[in-house]
Design a protein around this motif. Structure first.
Motif, PDB file in Angstrom:
ATOM      1  N   THR A  35      -6.552 -45.284  16.253  1.00  0.00           N
ATOM      2  CA  THR A  35      -7.047 -45.199  17.292  1.00  0.00           C
ATOM      3  C   THR A  35      -8.731 -44.602  16.370  1.00  0.00           C
ATOM      4  O   THR A  35      -9.559 -45.397  16.600  1.00  0.00           O
ATOM      5  N   TYR A  36      -8.484 -44.896  15.647  1.00  0.00           N
ATOM      6  CA  TYR A  36      -9.864 -44.516  14.985  1.00  0.00           C
ATOM      7  C   TYR A  36     -10.347 -46.112  13.912  1.00  0.00           C
ATOM      8  O   TYR A  36     -11.026 -46.075  13.447  1.00  0.00           O
ATOM      9  N   LYS A  63      -9.807 -48.624  15.766  1.00  0.00           N
ATOM     10  CA  LYS A  63     -10.828 -49.147  17.129  1.00  0.00           C
ATOM     11  C   LYS A  63     -12.421 -49.453  16.919  1.00  0.00           C
ATOM     12  O   LYS A  63     -12.746 -48.830  16.543  1.00  0.00           O
TER      13      LYS A  63
END
Length: 230
Positions: free
Chosen positions: A18-19, A21
């Motif tokens: 997630t971090y 993207k």
């Protein structure tokens, strides 16, 4: 404590995919100008951006990594490095307190997977449901220098498998080493037998950050998890 010289490439740090993207806010607007406005609003509550602008009681902003080239040539990994030192658990981790983070990495991806998997398993244990999938991305970095080394001293209290024991001892050790001018620490993995880890206390020693492979950790009803490349 012995001092070990290293000149090693490609040490592995795993971060949630997630971090890794593009900024999620960009999808909410139509233009770059609007995106900049949202980014400014986000900056009012972002620990990383606040530290980059103002510093913090435990972190001088001049220690952080900033763009050293034109904006369109910004070096990869700057935000990831700064985030490692500005986003922390309130109680800290093994070698950092809650006010200042560290860059944790290992010499082997399976070691890193066991380390991050341990923490996620603990979180699943709090809710009593061991069913989950989590994707992680490798951040590879290079290190050179002379560092204190806990390898060969498994009895050291900072290496206790119990966080209630190991974390306070490790945080006290790291604080003492930093006062002595040391910028990182080599140590054996507590979660992966035979694994070797490194904790960087100083953002300035983290070199040549680049992305690596992606991995998925899966829990199917028990605390045991599988690791699969994706």
């Amino acid at each position: 404590m012995k001092i070990t010289s290293i000149n090693d490439r490609g040490l592995v740090r795993l971060i949630p995919a997630t971090y890794h993207k593009p900024p999620v806010l960009r999808g909410l607007v139509d233009t770059d100008e609007e995106a900049e406005i949202l980014a400014e609003l986000e900056g009012e509550t972002s620990a990383r951006l606040i530290a980059e602008r103002d510093g913090s009681p435990a972190l001088d902003r001049r220690e952080l990594v900033f763009a050293r080239r034109a904006h369109d040539l910004k070096l990869y990994g700057e935000s990831h490095i700064n985030a490692a030192f500005t986003y922390t658990r309130p109680t800290g981790n093994r070698f950092n307190g809650g006010d200042r983070g560290a860059w944790y990495c290992s010499y082997d991806v399976l070691t890193s997977a066991e380390e991050v998997g341990f923490h996620r398993t603990r979180e699943l244990g709090f809710i009593g449901v061991f069913r989950d999938e989590a994707r992680y991305v490798e951040l590879l970095a290079d290190f050179i220098g002379d560092f204190p080394d806990l390898n060969g001293t498994p009895e050291h209290p900072a290496l206790s498998a119990d966080p209630e024991i190991g974390y306070p001892e490790g945080q006290a050790l790291a604080a003492a080493l930093r006062r002595e001018g040391h910028r990182g620490l080599l140590y054996p993995s507590v979660r992966h037998r035979g694994g070797r880890c490194f904790a960087a206390f100083d953002p300035g020693i983290i070199q040549n950050v680049r992305p690596g492979a992606s991995w998925q950790l899966t829990w199917n009803g028990t605390p045991e998890f599988s690791v699969e490349g994706i």
